[in-house]
Enzyme design. Structure first.
Site, short mmCIF file in Angstrom:
data_model
loop_
_atom_site.label_atom_id
_atom_site.label_comp_id
_atom_site.label_asym_id
_atom_site.label_seq_id
_atom_site.Cartn_x
_atom_site.Cartn_y
_atom_site.Cartn_z
N ASP A 1 -2.24 10.77 -1.57
CA ASP A 1 -2.28 9.84 -2.69
C ASP A 1 -2.84 10.46 -4.09
O ASP A 1 -2.73 9.64 -5.05
CB ASP A 1 -3.73 9.03 -2.33
N ARG B 1 0.90 -0.98 -0.03
CA ARG B 1 -0.05 -0.13 -0.15
C ARG B 1 0.82 1.31 -0.03
O ARG B 1 2.13 1.04 0.08
CB ARG B 1 -0.95 -0.01 1.15
N GLY B 2 0.12 2.39 0.02
CA GLY B 2 1.04 3.42 -0.20
C GLY B 2 1.07 3.90 -1.71
O GLY B 2 1.41 3.12 -2.47
N ASN C 1 -5.22 12.63 0.97
CA ASN C 1 -4.43 11.73 2.05
C ASN C 1 -5.34 11.15 2.83
O ASN C 1 -6.55 11.18 2.71
CB ASN C 1 -3.39 12.63 2.48
N LYS C 2 -4.71 10.12 3.51
CA LYS C 2 -5.42 9.17 4.48
C LYS C 2 -6.37 9.77 5.35
O LYS C 2 -6.25 11.11 5.56
CB LYS C 2 -4.48 8.55 5.27
O1 MRU Z 1 -4.61 3.42 2.26
P1 MRU Z 1 -3.28 3.44 2.03
O2 MRU Z 1 -2.13 3.00 3.23
O3 MRU Z 1 -2.30 2.89 0.69
O4 MRU Z 1 -2.73 5.07 2.14
C1 MRU Z 1 -1.58 5.59 2.51
C2 MRU Z 1 -1.33 7.05 2.54
O5 MRU Z 1 -2.43 7.55 2.65
C3 MRU Z 1 -0.20 7.71 2.47
O6 MRU Z 1 0.29 8.61 3.26
C4 MRU Z 1 0.06 8.09 1.07
O7 MRU Z 1 -0.25 6.97 0.15
C5 MRU Z 1 1.23 8.72 0.74
S1 MRU Z 1 2.32 7.56 0.34
C6 MRU Z 1 3.86 8.04 0.39
#
Ligand code: MRU
Length: 364
Positions: free
Chosen positions: A243, A53-54, A253-254
């Protein structure tokens, strides 16, 4: 970055030369385990189920998923089918589409018989570029941390982050955490407030894990505590990943990032967003209306994975049985709440003009 003294990236090609190995992030922080991906379906499943993920790592995994699909069938039709399957795995992170577009751009002019080696070479370059990009983000972010450190000599710089935008979210280094690693390595005293980041706890499990492995001082806090620490002068800056960022600087973002940005704004705490330019969606201007927010399973809210005293892990229920739960995975922080965007080309205001100054060739 190093785990148990050994340098790892988050994704690499196996010794067989074609399958791919990733770190299984669903098992962290309780176990460090790797997982082989041997088909496009494995890659798609790893992205959907958040084994990886990320935003940047999702893109890299999709690129290798495409490579593995082409080993079976390298025709134009198969290339399109593989693209469509992978691009639909997670909707918010634009790096996924960006990476697949890079792959297709490199592959379309190549006759099917020659596509597989070109695909693997392009995917490898994409990963190497991610590492170099994040290193550059780290250097630019480091100067922000250095400035703060110079204003409070001898004192610790307290930095709040949300979710995981470290090396586990990328191929290496991370985006938001890269400046923190560089500050730590440069001897600047830093301490990180790590938002636990419900519902999947990427902060408490992944960010804390990687900061701890690198020896960076940190404290895990519940998602609701950040505002309190800001009110008491215990946060010098916030830095998060993203994201998808619009051409005007709105940041997806998250989930929960927006509330931190509001609290930072109210308390005069600078709020930075670190991102590779592959995270910028140049086609959109209004993050609130134009970014699709992934809605994930209610079970991520109602249940949580934990470790028992015998070392085994178990998923347990957390909430009132039968109560419904909603689970938007991301939110949008309006550009006006963002102090600056930390990119591989430097730091700019979260505005169209700011981004245009750094990325004149893309901003139109
Ligand atoms: O749902 P996820 O764990 O993929 O979400 C990730 C995030 O929100 C990160 O902070 C974002 O992808 C930035 S990654 C460098």
């Amino acid at each position: 970055m190093k785990i148990h003294g050994r340098a790892y990236r988050t994704i690499w090609v196996a010794p067989d030369g074609w399958s791919v190995v990733v770190i299984d992030q669903t098992q962290l922080p309780f176990a460090f385990a790797t997982r082989p991906l041997a088909s496009i379906d494995d890659a798609a499943h790893a992205i959907k189920s958040m084994v990886v993920r990320g935003a940047p790592l999702i893109g890299a995994t999709a690129a290798y998923g495409l490579c593995m699909a082409l080993r079976e069938d390298a025709s134009d039709a198969a290339l399109s089918r593989a693209y469509d399957l992978l691009v639909a795995t997670r909707p918010t992170a634009i790096n996924l589409k960006w990476a697949l577009d890079q792959m297709v751009e490199a592959l379309r002019p190549v006759p099917p018989a020659g596509r597989v080696p070109v695909a693997y070479a392009r995917a490898a370059r994409l990963c190497d570029d991610d590492v170099a990009t994040n290193e550059a983000i780290g250097r630019h972010g480091l100067s922000i941390i250095r400035d703060i450190a110079q204003r409070k000599p001898g004192k610790t710089v307290n930095i709040l982050t949300h979710c995981n935008a470290g090396w586990l979210a990328c191929v290496d280094w991370g985006t938001a955490l890269a400046p923190i690693y560089m500050a730590h390595d440069a001897g600047i005293p830093v301490h990180v407030w790590v938002d636990e980041t419900r519902p999947r706890n990427q902060g408490g499990s992944l960010t804390a894990y990687e900061l701890g492995a690198h020896g960076v001082k940190h404290t895990i806090i519940v998602d609701n505590a950040g505002g309190h620490y800001m009110q008491h002068g215990l946060v010098d800056m916030c830095i998060v990943g993203t994201d998808r960022t619009t051409a005007t600087g709105d940041v997806a973002n998250k989930i929960g990032t927006y509330l931190k940005a509001l609290a930072a704004h109210d308390n005069g705490v600078p709020f930075y967003v670190a991102l590779p330019s592959s995270t910028i969606d140049w086609t959109i201007e209004d993050g609130l209306r134009q970014i699709e927010i992934e809605e994930r399973s209610a079970r991520e809210v109602t249940h949580v994975l934990g470790q028992l005293s015998d070392g085994s892990t178990q998923t347990v229920a957390l909430t009132a049985p039968g109560s419904p739960a909603a689970n938007p995975a991301f939110d949008v922080t309006p550009a006006r709440l963002v102090t600056g965007l930390v990119t591989e080309r430097g730091v700019c205001p979260a505005t169209r003009a700011g981004l245009r100054r750094l990325f004149a060739e893309r901003a139109g």
